[in-house]
Design a protein around this motif. Structure first.
Motif, PDB file in Angstrom:
ATOM      1  N   GLU A  76       2.321   1.766  -3.439  1.00 15.50           N
ATOM      2  CA  GLU A  76       1.331   2.342  -4.363  1.00 15.50           C
ATOM      3  C   GLU A  76       1.226   3.852  -4.187  1.00 15.50           C
ATOM      4  O   GLU A  76       1.126   4.602  -5.163  1.00 15.50           O
ATOM      5  CB  GLU A  76      -0.029   1.674  -4.131  1.00 15.50           C
ATOM      6  N   GLU A  77       1.260   4.289  -2.926  1.00 18.07           N
ATOM      7  CA  GLU A  77       1.171   5.729  -2.665  1.00 18.07           C
ATOM      8  C   GLU A  77       2.387   6.462  -3.228  1.00 18.07           C
ATOM      9  O   GLU A  77       2.281   7.570  -3.756  1.00 18.07           O
ATOM     10  CB  GLU A  77       1.061   5.982  -1.154  1.00 18.07           C
ATOM     11  N   ARG A  78       3.559   5.794  -3.135  1.00 19.82           N
ATOM     12  CA  ARG A  78       4.792   6.430  -3.620  1.00 19.82           C
ATOM     13  C   ARG A  78       4.812   6.570  -5.137  1.00 19.82           C
ATOM     14  O   ARG A  78       5.245   7.593  -5.672  1.00 19.82           O
ATOM     15  CB  ARG A  78       6.014   5.643  -3.131  1.00 19.82           C
ATOM     16  N   LYS A 135       2.179   6.777  -7.023  1.00 22.05           N
ATOM     17  CA  LYS A 135       1.171   7.793  -7.358  1.00 22.05           C
ATOM     18  C   LYS A 135       1.776   9.190  -7.212  1.00 22.05           C
ATOM     19  O   LYS A 135       1.571  10.076  -8.059  1.00 22.05           O
ATOM     20  CB  LYS A 135      -0.041   7.663  -6.431  1.00 22.05           C
ATOM     21  N   ALA A 136       2.520   9.359  -6.106  1.00 21.99           N
ATOM     22  CA  ALA A 136       3.135  10.662  -5.859  1.00 21.99           C
ATOM     23  C   ALA A 136       4.161  10.993  -6.945  1.00 21.99           C
ATOM     24  O   ALA A 136       4.244  12.137  -7.408  1.00 21.99           O
ATOM     25  CB  ALA A 136       3.810  10.664  -4.486  1.00 21.99           C
ATOM     26  N   SER A 137       4.913   9.981  -7.380  1.00 20.85           N
ATOM     27  CA  SER A 137       5.907  10.196  -8.439  1.00 20.85           C
ATOM     28  C   SER A 137       5.236  10.611  -9.738  1.00 20.85           C
ATOM     29  O   SER A 137       5.758  11.450 -10.483  1.00 20.85           O
ATOM     30  CB  SER A 137       6.729   8.915  -8.653  1.00 20.85           C
ATOM     31  N   TYR A 138       4.070  10.029 -10.011  1.00 16.39           N
ATOM     32  CA  TYR A 138       3.338  10.377 -11.238  1.00 16.39           C
ATOM     33  C   TYR A 138       2.757  11.796 -11.142  1.00 16.39           C
ATOM     34  O   TYR A 138       2.876  12.591 -12.082  1.00 16.39           O
ATOM     35  CB  TYR A 138       2.216   9.369 -11.469  1.00 16.39           C
ATOM     36  N   ARG A 139       2.170  12.112  -9.966  1.00 15.76           N
ATOM     37  CA  ARG A 139       1.566  13.436  -9.798  1.00 15.76           C
ATOM     38  C   ARG A 139       2.616  14.548  -9.886  1.00 15.76           C
ATOM     39  O   ARG A 139       2.359  15.628 -10.399  1.00 15.76           O
ATOM     40  CB  ARG A 139       0.844  13.508  -8.444  1.00 15.76           C
ATOM     41  N   THR A 178       0.844  -1.201   0.000  1.00 16.62           N
ATOM     42  CA  THR A 178       0.000   0.000   0.000  1.00 16.62           C
ATOM     43  C   THR A 178       0.876   1.248   0.000  1.00 16.62           C
ATOM     44  O   THR A 178       0.601   2.223  -0.715  1.00 16.62           O
ATOM     45  CB  THR A 178      -0.916   0.003   1.237  1.00 16.62           C
ATOM     46  N   LYS A 236       2.489  -0.029 -11.367  1.00 16.41           N
ATOM     47  CA  LYS A 236       1.248  -0.451 -10.712  1.00 16.41           C
ATOM     48  C   LYS A 236       0.945  -1.923 -11.022  1.00 16.41           C
ATOM     49  O   LYS A 236       0.495  -2.676 -10.153  1.00 16.41           O
ATOM     50  CB  LYS A 236       0.091   0.431 -11.183  1.00 16.41           C
ATOM     51  N   TYR A 260       4.057   4.754 -14.674  1.00 13.95           N
ATOM     52  CA  TYR A 260       3.142   4.569 -13.543  1.00 13.95           C
ATOM     53  C   TYR A 260       2.320   3.286 -13.706  1.00 13.95           C
ATOM     54  O   TYR A 260       2.179   2.489 -12.777  1.00 13.95           O
ATOM     55  CB  TYR A 260       2.216   5.776 -13.411  1.00 13.95           C
ATOM     56  N   LYS A 261       1.785   3.083 -14.906  1.00 12.78           N
ATOM     57  CA  LYS A 261       0.975   1.886 -15.167  1.00 12.78           C
ATOM     58  C   LYS A 261       1.816   0.611 -15.032  1.00 12.78           C
ATOM     59  O   LYS A 261       1.350  -0.399 -14.497  1.00 12.78           O
ATOM     60  CB  LYS A 261       0.366   1.959 -16.566  1.00 12.78           C
TER      61      LYS A 261
END
Length: 352
Positions: free
Chosen positions: A250-252, A254-258, A247, A271, A267-268
C-alpha cells in the motif's frame, strides 16, 4: 557417460537438480535441506497420508498460503503427486526413471533406487504410508482417472464375506435413467463365494437415512484415531506475515501515485486489488481461529459436527461425485451391506 552416472547413482550421489526442500551449496557435495521448503514437504506428506486430502486439495491449500514450488510457481495437482512419489525425501536416490528426450517413465526394473547421501526430510515410514495410499487409489493411464468416480460411495463399500471392495457398474433403467450397481470384486474374480451386490438406488437412500438418524439421535459409535503430525507450518504466522506485507504494498502504490508514476485510476485499481487480498487473508485467519476453538471441544461433539457437514454436502446438488466421495472419506472408514441379513453398518472415525 551413462556408466559413470550409473556408478554414481549406485553410490547414492545426487546427479540432478534437487527438488523442493533441498539446495546444492557446494558442487560435488550432497544437497542440503532448506528448512522453510522442508516444512512444505512435510506438510504435503502429512495432509496426504494422515488427513486423507487429495492432491488437488493439498495444492489449493498451499496456494492459499501463497507458497510456491521449487520453480517459483503455484502448486498443481501433478506437482504434489511428484513430491509424494519422490523417495529423495526419505533419504533415498532414484535414478534412470525417465527418458531424457521424451520424459517417458521407464519400466521399474530399469530404475536405480538406493540409499542416498543427502539428509532425509521425512521418515521412511511416512514415505511408505504415502506410497501405500497412492497405490490403493492410483489408476494407470488408459483406465478411469483417479480424480473421477462413478459414484460418491465408490471405494467405501466392502463385502461382508471376503472384505473386498464392491465395485460399481453403470446401469440403465427402462426410462434411460442411469444408476450404479455395486458388486463384490472378489466374486467376479472367483475369490469370493457370495455374489454380494446392491443397487445405488437402494443404497443411497439407506446410507443417507442412517447418517440422518445419527444426527437426529446424536447416538454415534466411532473410532478415535491418533493423529501425530510432524513439524508443519504455523498457518496463522504465514497469513499474518502476508497481511503485514500488504501494508508495504500500500505504501509503495501511494508513493507511485504521489510521484506521478501512476494515475489516480491506476492507484484506485491497485488499492482495490490489495483490499480484496486483505479481506481474503483475514477470512482465512478467522476460520483458523474458529477451527482452533473447535479442537478444544468434546470429541463426540466434534464428530457430530463433521458428520453434519458431510451430510449437508451429500444432500446438496452443488457438489460433484468426487467432492462427495472425498468428504465421506474424512469420516467413514468403510460401509458394509449384508444382503442376507438386510443390515447396513457404517464405520465412522475421527482423528484426535
Amino acid at each position: 557417460v551413462y556408466r559413470g552416472m550409473k556408478e554414481n547413482a549406485l553410490r547414492g550421489a545426487y546427479q540432478a537438480r534437487p527438488p523442493l526442500g533441498y539446495k546444492v551449496v557446494e558442487h560435488g557435495k550432497p544437497p542440503v535441506i532448506v528448512p522453510e521448503e522442508a516444512k512444505i514437504v512435510r506438510t504435503i506428506f502429512e495432509k496426504y497420508t494422515n488427513e486423507g486430502l487429495s492432491f488437488f486439495d493439498i495444492a489449493r491449500y498451499l496456494n492459499s498460503l501463497g507458497l510456491k514450488t521449487s520453480h517459483g510457481k503455484p502448486f498443481e495437482r501433478r506437482s504434489v503427486e511428484y513430491i509424494i512419489q519422490n523417495p529423495s525425501y526419505c533419504g533415498m536416490i532414484r535414478w534412470n526413471r525417465t527418458e531424457n528426450s521424451t520424459n517417458r517413465i521407464k519400466d521399474k526394473d530399469e530404475w536405480i533406487v538406493t540409499e542416498g547421501q543427502q539428509p532425509a526430510i521425512i521418515s521412511k515410514e511416512l514415505f511408505e504410508s504415502a506410497q501405500k495410499r497412492f497405490k490403493a487409489t492410483y489408476k494407470p493411464v488408459g483406465k478411469r482417472p483417479s480424480s473421477t468416480y462413478k459414484h460418491w460411495l465408490s471405494g467405501l463399500l466392502k463385502c461382508p464375506d471376503c472384505g473386498r471392495t464392491l465395485t460399481s457398474t453403470t446401469m440403465k433403467r427402462v426410462n434411460g435413467e442411469k444408476y450404479s450397481y455395486f458388486s463384490c470384486y472378489g466374486y467376479s474374480k472367483g475369490k469370493c463365494k457370495k455374489p454380494n451386490g446392491i443397487s445405488s438406488l437402494v443404497l443411497e437412500k439407506e446410507v443417507l437415512a442412517s447418517i440422518k438418524e445419527v444426527l437426529d439421535t446424536k447416538d454415534i459409535v466411532y473410532e478415535l484415531r491418533e493423529y501425530q503430525p510432524t513439524e508443519q507450518f504455523d498457518e496463522r504466522k504465514a497469513i499474518t506475515e502476508q497481511l503485514e506485507s500488504l501494508t508495504g504494498k500500500e505504501e509503495r502504490i501511494k508513493a507511485s501515485y504521489r510521484e506521478g508514476i501512476d494515475t489516480l485510476e491506476e492507484y484506485k485499481a491497485n488499492k482495490a486489488i490489495i483490499q480484496k487480498e486483505r479481506e481474503s487473508l483475514e477470512q482465512q485467519l478467522k476460520e483458523l481461529k474458529k477451527a482452533a476453538h473447535k479442537s478444544d471441544q468434546d470429541p463426540a461433539d466434534a464428530m457430530l459436527q463433521k458428520v453434519r457437514s458431510v451430510y449437508d454436502i451429500l444432500i446438496s446438488n452443488n457438489y460433484t461425485y468426487v467432492q462427495k466421495n472425498e468428504a465421506l472419506k474424512q469420516i467413514i472408514d468403510k460401509i458394509i451391506y449384508d444382503r442376507k441379513n438386510d443390515s447396513l453398518k457404517i464405520y465412522f472415525f475421527l482423528y484426535r
